[in-house]
Write an enzyme that holds these catalytic residues in place. Sequence first.
Site, PDB file in Angstrom:
ATOM      1  N   HIS A  55       0.827  -1.217   0.000  1.00  0.00           N
ATOM      2  CA  HIS A  55       0.000   0.000   0.000  1.00  0.00           C
ATOM      3  C   HIS A  55       0.860   1.266   0.000  1.00  0.00           C
ATOM      4  O   HIS A  55       1.238   1.769   1.050  1.00  0.00           O
ATOM      5  CB  HIS A  55      -0.904  -0.039   1.242  1.00  0.00           C
ATOM      6  CG  HIS A  55      -1.967   1.008   1.268  1.00  0.00           C
ATOM      7  ND1 HIS A  55      -3.119   0.868   2.013  1.00  0.00           N
ATOM      8  CD2 HIS A  55      -2.065   2.223   0.690  1.00  0.00           C
ATOM      9  CE1 HIS A  55      -3.874   1.933   1.870  1.00  0.00           C
ATOM     10  NE2 HIS A  55      -3.255   2.787   1.078  1.00  0.00           N
ATOM     11  N   PHE A  58       2.736   6.557  -4.786  1.00  0.00           N
ATOM     12  CA  PHE A  58       3.939   7.187  -5.332  1.00  0.00           C
ATOM     13  C   PHE A  58       3.615   8.399  -6.210  1.00  0.00           C
ATOM     14  O   PHE A  58       4.520   9.019  -6.785  1.00  0.00           O
ATOM     15  CB  PHE A  58       4.808   6.156  -6.073  1.00  0.00           C
ATOM     16  CG  PHE A  58       5.652   5.299  -5.140  1.00  0.00           C
ATOM     17  CD1 PHE A  58       5.683   5.539  -3.767  1.00  0.00           C
ATOM     18  CD2 PHE A  58       6.428   4.248  -5.633  1.00  0.00           C
ATOM     19  CE1 PHE A  58       6.463   4.757  -2.909  1.00  0.00           C
ATOM     20  CE2 PHE A  58       7.218   3.470  -4.785  1.00  0.00           C
ATOM     21  CZ  PHE A  58       7.225   3.727  -3.423  1.00  0.00           C
ATOM     22  N   ARG A  59       2.322   8.737  -6.348  1.00  0.00           N
ATOM     23  CA  ARG A  59       1.884  10.028  -6.922  1.00  0.00           C
ATOM     24  C   ARG A  59       2.211  10.246  -8.396  1.00  0.00           C
ATOM     25  O   ARG A  59       2.095  11.381  -8.867  1.00  0.00           O
ATOM     26  CB  ARG A  59       2.492  11.195  -6.135  1.00  0.00           C
ATOM     27  CG  ARG A  59       2.328  11.145  -4.632  1.00  0.00           C
ATOM     28  CD  ARG A  59       0.885  11.222  -4.238  1.00  0.00           C
ATOM     29  NE  ARG A  59       0.729  11.471  -2.805  1.00  0.00           N
ATOM     30  CZ  ARG A  59      -0.377  11.155  -2.149  1.00  0.00           C
ATOM     31  NH1 ARG A  59      -1.401  10.590  -2.765  1.00  0.00           N
ATOM     32  NH2 ARG A  59      -0.476  11.422  -0.864  1.00  0.00           N
ATOM     33  N   HIS A 174     -10.776   0.598   1.083  1.00  0.00           N
ATOM     34  CA  HIS A 174     -10.717   1.700   2.055  1.00  0.00           C
ATOM     35  C   HIS A 174     -12.096   1.743   2.699  1.00  0.00           C
ATOM     36  O   HIS A 174     -13.069   2.178   2.082  1.00  0.00           O
ATOM     37  CB  HIS A 174     -10.389   3.026   1.360  1.00  0.00           C
ATOM     38  CG  HIS A 174     -10.269   4.172   2.314  1.00  0.00           C
ATOM     39  ND1 HIS A 174      -9.105   4.890   2.488  1.00  0.00           N
ATOM     40  CD2 HIS A 174     -11.165   4.724   3.174  1.00  0.00           C
ATOM     41  CE1 HIS A 174      -9.283   5.823   3.406  1.00  0.00           C
ATOM     42  NE2 HIS A 174     -10.534   5.747   3.831  1.00  0.00           N
ATOM     43  N   HIS A 225      -5.675  -0.589   6.264  1.00  0.00           N
ATOM     44  CA  HIS A 225      -5.491   0.278   7.438  1.00  0.00           C
ATOM     45  C   HIS A 225      -6.634   0.265   8.469  1.00  0.00           C
ATOM     46  O   HIS A 225      -7.270   1.290   8.719  1.00  0.00           O
ATOM     47  CB  HIS A 225      -5.203   1.722   7.020  1.00  0.00           C
ATOM     48  CG  HIS A 225      -6.031   2.274   5.880  1.00  0.00           C
ATOM     49  ND1 HIS A 225      -7.398   2.218   5.835  1.00  0.00           N
ATOM     50  CD2 HIS A 225      -5.634   2.899   4.748  1.00  0.00           C
ATOM     51  CE1 HIS A 225      -7.810   2.780   4.720  1.00  0.00           C
ATOM     52  NE2 HIS A 225      -6.774   3.198   4.046  1.00  0.00           N
ATOM     53  N   ASP A 295       0.926   2.670   3.780  1.00  0.00           N
ATOM     54  CA  ASP A 295       0.042   3.731   3.280  1.00  0.00           C
ATOM     55  C   ASP A 295       0.857   5.009   3.063  1.00  0.00           C
ATOM     56  O   ASP A 295       0.403   6.111   3.383  1.00  0.00           O
ATOM     57  CB  ASP A 295      -1.142   3.979   4.233  1.00  0.00           C
ATOM     58  CG  ASP A 295      -2.256   4.770   3.552  1.00  0.00           C
ATOM     59  OD1 ASP A 295      -2.114   5.106   2.355  1.00  0.00           O
ATOM     60  OD2 ASP A 295      -3.271   5.069   4.206  1.00  0.00           O
ATOM     61  N   HIS A 299       2.987  14.230   1.076  1.00  0.00           N
ATOM     62  CA  HIS A 299       2.558  15.567   0.640  1.00  0.00           C
ATOM     63  C   HIS A 299       3.729  16.474   0.954  1.00  0.00           C
ATOM     64  O   HIS A 299       4.506  16.187   1.884  1.00  0.00           O
ATOM     65  CB  HIS A 299       1.325  16.027   1.431  1.00  0.00           C
ATOM     66  CG  HIS A 299       0.127  15.153   1.213  1.00  0.00           C
ATOM     67  ND1 HIS A 299      -0.597  15.150   0.044  1.00  0.00           N
ATOM     68  CD2 HIS A 299      -0.471  14.238   2.019  1.00  0.00           C
ATOM     69  CE1 HIS A 299      -1.593  14.273   0.143  1.00  0.00           C
ATOM     70  NE2 HIS A 299      -1.536  13.690   1.332  1.00  0.00           N
TER      71      HIS A 299
HETATM   72  O1  DOR Z   1      -4.661   9.909   4.542  1.00  0.00           O
HETATM   73  C1  DOR Z   1      -4.784   9.406   3.434  1.00  0.00           C
HETATM   74  N1  DOR Z   1      -4.050   9.831   2.391  1.00  0.00           N
HETATM   75  N2  DOR Z   1      -5.680   8.419   3.264  1.00  0.00           N
HETATM   76  C2  DOR Z   1      -5.974   7.955   2.032  1.00  0.00           C
HETATM   77  O2  DOR Z   1      -6.821   7.118   1.936  1.00  0.00           O
HETATM   78  C3  DOR Z   1      -5.322   8.519   0.835  1.00  0.00           C
HETATM   79  C4  DOR Z   1      -4.027   9.096   1.170  1.00  0.00           C
HETATM   80  C5  DOR Z   1      -3.449   9.959   0.075  1.00  0.00           C
HETATM   81  O3  DOR Z   1      -3.481   9.540  -1.078  1.00  0.00           O
HETATM   82  O4  DOR Z   1      -2.933  11.045   0.384  1.00  0.00           O
HETATM   83 ZN    ZN Z   2      -3.799   4.706   0.963  1.00  0.00          ZN
END
Ligand code: DOR
Ligand code: ZN
Length: 427
Positions: A55, A58-59, A174, A225, A295, A299
């Site tokens: 999980h 990688f954006r 999710h 999660h 997860d 950011h």
């Molecule tokens: O906190 C989270 N960020 N939960 C998610 O389900 C997605 C993830 C994200 O992609 O930033």
């Molecule tokens: Zn996630």
Amino acid sequence: MDRTIEGKAYINGTFETCCIGFENGKISAVKKILKGNEHIDFGHKLILPAGIDIHVHFRDPGFIQKEDFSTGSLAAAYGGITCVFDMPNTQPPAITLNALVEKTLIAKKKSFIDYGLYAAITDDNIENVEELAKKCSGFKIYLGSTTNSLQLSSQQLKKALHKISKTQKITLIHAENESCLKKHERVEHNLKDHLYHRPSECEEISVRTVLESSKDLSSKIHICHLSSCEGFEALRGHPKNFSVGVTPHHLFFDIKSIHSNHTFYKVNPPIRSPLDRETLWHGAINGFIDVLESDHAPHTLEEKEAEFDKAPSGVPAVETMFPLFLAEVKKRKMSFNRLISLLCEKPAELLNIPKGRIEKSRDADLIVVDFKEMSTIKSEKLHSKSGWSPFEGWPAIFPSCVFVRGEKLIEGQEILVKQGFGRFVGE
Ligand code: DOR
Ligand code: ZN
């Protein structure tokens, strides 16, 4: 034999001083004495299967100011992870065949480690499940809204799961119920408001819907999660095809242990009470929880430093997960057996890949660890683009050497393979 290594290796649940032989990227032999073209003796150091993170975000493509496949996979590698499975909430989202193919090409060019990709199933692409299955490792379903999420309404869940079950692929869920989240929505000034907005009740309702909608199905369903006692209770006695994941942040933090207006800990599902956290630890230790998943949701610092209500949810964690838990093993909070099951064996089984164990014919994906070398997490030393960590200052044991498919990927601080070394797995 291309290469042999020697040390205290984790084989079949115990440590044995032995040699491991590599041939064509696979483990070809495990014996007391072996000779290869190249022999490395790691002495007293431990040799463990490398971790698999099922999980990560990688954006790439779409949000490469936060991370891309190159930095994400590099961070994973330094943290002892040699295979990741990437989530579909990229831009364009991985909901069409074209987007999946485009994403595969990006990962192929940039990834240092092996990877798989999930496709999301939303209200708009249920009919394309079969087609998408040819190009993805599994499916992701978001039952509640979150960062750039791609939702499926609960009413469509049964239909989607039935279609997916025909493809034999795993579905990751999710589990936060959207109407429940909506009912509790409010302006958020701090983590308590965030928790109020996303109560345990929403997780519980969602988990029950998944159980109800998947009756009679035998394909794999993974609840991502897990974060609450209520969700835990709802899953008690779940069918055999279900598995449950937990993140490092839900195990290491609770609402009382962190500063209430700190956006670093804003994440979905939210960080909950000390009791929720204790229950999850209990589950991770006694085997109710199957998988540790980072997860990894990077950011930028700038994005996270916005006003609480505007700051995005998510924490970077792929590089710190294995090292943090190795430190927990050293503190005797968790056994090696549980850790290797949670991070290596079970993920390999769920995604159906020949990794996760030091055993003949499996990929030679291994890490070498000096168990005496405890260090401290420092964000400036990590490799994610995000540049911060909620685990700053935490004790951790990082691997000193990492092998993927028999190649030395990392030695000390050095990366020894090129971008693009990673291969697509789990198709
Ligand atoms: O906190 C989270 N960020 N939960 C998610 O389900 C997605 C993830 C994200 O992609 O930033
Ligand atoms: Zn996630």
